[in-house]
Design a protein around this motif. Structure first.
Motif, PDB file in Angstrom:
ATOM      1  N   LEU A   5     -95.831  17.648 -86.057  1.00 34.69           N
ATOM      2  CA  LEU A   5     -96.465  18.749 -85.386  1.00 34.69           C
ATOM      3  C   LEU A   5     -96.588  18.551 -83.612  1.00 34.69           C
ATOM      4  N   THR A   6     -96.723  17.132 -83.506  1.00 35.29           N
ATOM      5  CA  THR A   6     -97.071  16.683 -82.098  1.00 35.29           C
ATOM      6  C   THR A   6     -96.359  15.108 -82.064  1.00 35.29           C
ATOM      7  N   GLY A   7     -96.144  14.663 -80.915  1.00 37.93           N
ATOM      8  CA  GLY A   7     -95.996  13.225 -80.699  1.00 37.93           C
ATOM      9  C   GLY A   7     -95.152  12.980 -79.270  1.00 37.93           C
ATOM     10  N   ILE A   8     -95.178  11.702 -78.960  1.00 39.41           N
ATOM     11  CA  ILE A   8     -94.713  11.361 -77.528  1.00 39.41           C
ATOM     12  C   ILE A   8     -93.223  10.717 -77.586  1.00 39.41           C
ATOM     13  N   LEU A   9     -92.330  11.232 -77.028  1.00 37.33           N
ATOM     14  CA  LEU A   9     -90.804  10.809 -77.013  1.00 37.33           C
ATOM     15  C   LEU A   9     -90.617   9.908 -75.634  1.00 37.33           C
ATOM     16  N   HIS A  10     -90.260   8.595 -75.734  1.00 37.37           N
ATOM     17  CA  HIS A  10     -89.845   8.055 -74.613  1.00 37.37           C
ATOM     18  C   HIS A  10     -88.436   8.124 -74.572  1.00 37.37           C
ATOM     19  N   ASP A  11     -87.917   9.000 -74.000  1.00 38.29           N
ATOM     20  CA  ASP A  11     -86.303   9.358 -74.142  1.00 38.29           C
ATOM     21  C   ASP A  11     -85.357   8.385 -73.311  1.00 38.29           C
ATOM     22  N   PRO A  12     -84.678   7.779 -74.159  1.00 33.56           N
ATOM     23  CA  PRO A  12     -83.855   6.738 -73.621  1.00 33.56           C
ATOM     24  C   PRO A  12     -82.634   7.476 -72.738  1.00 33.56           C
ATOM     25  N   TYR A  13     -82.029   8.558 -73.034  1.00 40.46           N
ATOM     26  CA  TYR A  13     -81.063   9.405 -72.255  1.00 40.46           C
ATOM     27  C   TYR A  13     -81.665   9.602 -70.745  1.00 40.46           C
ATOM     28  N   THR A  14     -82.956   9.862 -70.631  1.00 39.77           N
ATOM     29  CA  THR A  14     -83.261  10.458 -69.406  1.00 39.77           C
ATOM     30  C   THR A  14     -84.329   9.385 -68.798  1.00 39.77           C
ATOM     31  N   GLY A  15     -85.039   8.466 -69.683  1.00 38.01           N
ATOM     32  CA  GLY A  15     -86.175   7.861 -68.954  1.00 38.01           C
ATOM     33  C   GLY A  15     -87.228   8.280 -68.813  1.00 38.01           C
ATOM     34  N   ALA A  61     -66.023  10.140 -71.732  1.00 34.82           N
ATOM     35  CA  ALA A  61     -65.224  10.369 -70.356  1.00 34.82           C
ATOM     36  C   ALA A  61     -65.909  11.480 -69.297  1.00 34.82           C
ATOM     37  N   GLU A  62     -66.541  12.515 -70.152  1.00 33.71           N
ATOM     38  CA  GLU A  62     -67.141  13.477 -69.185  1.00 33.71           C
ATOM     39  C   GLU A  62     -68.652  13.338 -69.318  1.00 33.71           C
ATOM     40  N   TRP A  63     -69.160  12.693 -70.049  1.00 37.52           N
ATOM     41  CA  TRP A  63     -70.795  12.685 -70.205  1.00 37.52           C
ATOM     42  C   TRP A  63     -71.315  11.413 -70.478  1.00 37.52           C
ATOM     43  N   MET A  64     -72.453  11.109 -69.645  1.00 37.65           N
ATOM     44  CA  MET A  64     -72.950   9.699 -70.056  1.00 37.65           C
ATOM     45  C   MET A  64     -74.534  10.276 -69.818  1.00 37.65           C
ATOM     46  N   PRO A  65     -75.302   9.483 -70.449  1.00 34.54           N
ATOM     47  CA  PRO A  65     -76.916   9.962 -70.296  1.00 34.54           C
ATOM     48  C   PRO A  65     -77.283   9.803 -68.915  1.00 34.54           C
ATOM     49  N   PRO A  66     -78.358  10.752 -68.378  1.00 28.71           N
ATOM     50  CA  PRO A  66     -78.665  10.577 -66.863  1.00 28.71           C
ATOM     51  C   PRO A  66     -79.157   9.137 -66.507  1.00 28.71           C
ATOM     52  N   SER A  67     -79.661   8.384 -67.561  1.00 35.23           N
ATOM     53  CA  SER A  67     -80.448   7.137 -67.094  1.00 35.23           C
ATOM     54  C   SER A  67     -79.230   6.053 -67.171  1.00 35.23           C
ATOM     55  N   THR A  68     -79.033   5.563 -66.080  1.00 35.16           N
ATOM     56  CA  THR A  68     -77.851   4.620 -66.042  1.00 35.16           C
ATOM     57  C   THR A  68     -78.176   3.290 -66.832  1.00 35.16           C
ATOM     58  N   ALA A  69     -79.656   3.058 -66.904  1.00 33.91           N
ATOM     59  CA  ALA A  69     -80.290   1.845 -67.691  1.00 33.91           C
ATOM     60  C   ALA A  69     -79.752   1.900 -69.308  1.00 33.91           C
ATOM     61  N   TYR A  70     -79.373   3.023 -69.824  1.00 29.15           N
ATOM     62  CA  TYR A  70     -78.968   3.504 -71.169  1.00 29.15           C
ATOM     63  C   TYR A  70     -77.473   3.405 -71.356  1.00 29.15           C
ATOM     64  N   HIS A  71     -76.875   3.358 -70.306  1.00 26.79           N
ATOM     65  CA  HIS A  71     -75.208   3.527 -70.617  1.00 26.79           C
ATOM     66  C   HIS A  71     -74.848   2.395 -71.234  1.00 26.79           C
ATOM     67  N   CYS A  72     -75.022   1.126 -71.163  1.00 28.14           N
ATOM     68  CA  CYS A  72     -74.522   0.105 -71.956  1.00 28.14           C
ATOM     69  C   CYS A  72     -74.865   0.423 -73.792  1.00 28.14           C
ATOM     70  N   THR A  73     -76.078   0.666 -73.866  1.00 26.33           N
ATOM     71  CA  THR A  73     -76.363   0.916 -75.226  1.00 26.33           C
ATOM     72  C   THR A  73     -75.563   2.163 -75.801  1.00 26.33           C
ATOM     73  N   TYR A  74     -75.617   3.269 -74.891  1.00 22.26           N
ATOM     74  CA  TYR A  74     -75.052   4.447 -75.300  1.00 22.26           C
ATOM     75  C   TYR A  74     -73.508   4.060 -75.711  1.00 22.26           C
ATOM     76  N   ALA A  75     -72.767   3.476 -74.901  1.00 14.70           N
ATOM     77  CA  ALA A  75     -71.226   3.166 -75.004  1.00 14.70           C
ATOM     78  C   ALA A  75     -71.274   2.347 -76.196  1.00 14.70           C
ATOM     79  N   ALA A  76     -72.051   1.252 -76.814  1.00 11.55           N
ATOM     80  CA  ALA A  76     -71.991   0.502 -77.780  1.00 11.55           C
ATOM     81  C   ALA A  76     -72.325   1.146 -79.177  1.00 11.55           C
ATOM     82  N   ARG A  77     -73.328   2.105 -78.971  1.00 10.78           N
ATOM     83  CA  ARG A  77     -73.692   2.707 -80.347  1.00 10.78           C
ATOM     84  C   ARG A  77     -72.473   3.930 -80.330  1.00 10.78           C
ATOM     85  N   PHE A  78     -71.869   4.606 -79.340  1.00  5.54           N
ATOM     86  CA  PHE A  78     -70.931   5.471 -79.728  1.00  5.54           C
ATOM     87  C   PHE A  78     -69.813   4.607 -80.325  1.00  5.54           C
ATOM     88  N   VAL A  79     -69.407   3.757 -79.995  1.00  2.36           N
ATOM     89  CA  VAL A  79     -68.212   2.802 -80.585  1.00  2.36           C
ATOM     90  C   VAL A  79     -68.754   2.349 -82.020  1.00  2.36           C
TER      91      VAL A  79
END
Length: 190
Positions: free
Chosen positions: A69-79, A145-163
């Motif tokens: 019903l409710t919760g708090i998200l600490h979103d890695p994509y946007t920070g 190539a066209e989209w990475m998360p808005p938070s640059t701090a998550y780019h390494c994790t995003y790329a590694a997880r995508f692979v």
């Protein structure tokens, strides 16, 4: 499990680079039931992912702690920190992203899978991420190539997880996304 950037770079080198297949045959329904209960815990994968990704959770009574019903998200994509509340006009603020988008996967090999394989992929926690609704919609079915998360701090994790997802599911990768992933992961290891 998300590989380290160095491990992901090695995995990336093992992937087959291939042009995308025809997008015209993609249909979301070919990936089976949305938010199926693939782990058979009695909860749909959307609620499982919300519960996994958020803190300060409350659940709908009588659902065996399934329906969030409710919760708090600490979103890695946007920070950003996002307060989630289930309901009309509020649920869409937190959406579940397919790390490797379904249409992207279809073009890179999922079109040859069985319906059961596609349904599992569409509901596999490895390929799911609770995130800001606007970020998820801006991504759509685009690759790195066209989209990475808005938070640059998550780019390494995003790329590694995508692979990691591509490797797990033996998907191919197109040249542009390969180059983007390689550049990103190389910058993470230097």
């Amino acid at each position: 499990l998300t590989p380290t950037a160095a491990a992901a770079l090695k995995q990336l080198e093992q992937l087959t680079v291939a042009a995308p297949a025809d997008q015209g045959t993609y249909d979301r329904d070919l990936f089976g039931q949305r938010w199926a209960d693939i782990d058979r815990n009695g909860c749909g994968q959307r609620d499982d992912e919300l519960a996994r990704a958020m803190t300060d959770l409350t659940f709908k009574p009588g659902t065996h702690d399934c329906v969030v019903l409710t919760g708090i998200l600490h979103d890695p994509y946007t920070g950003q920190t996002i307060a989630f509340q289930r309901g009309q006009g509020t649920s869409e603020l937190v959406q579940i992203d397919h790390f490797v988008p379904l249409a992207w996967a279809w073009r890179q090999g999922a079109s040859t899978w069985t319906e059961e394989q596609r349904e599992y992929f569409a509901n596999d926690p490895l390929n799911l991420q609770a995130t800001d609704g606007t970020a998820n919609q801006s991504k759509s079915d685009r690759g790195p190539a066209e989209w990475m998360p808005p938070s640059t701090a998550y780019h390494c994790t995003y790329a590694a997880r995508f692979v990691g997802v591509l490797t797990t599911y033996q998907l191919t990768v197109d040249q542009a996304d390969y180059a983007a992933l390689q550049a990103q992961l190389s910058s993470c290891t230097s």
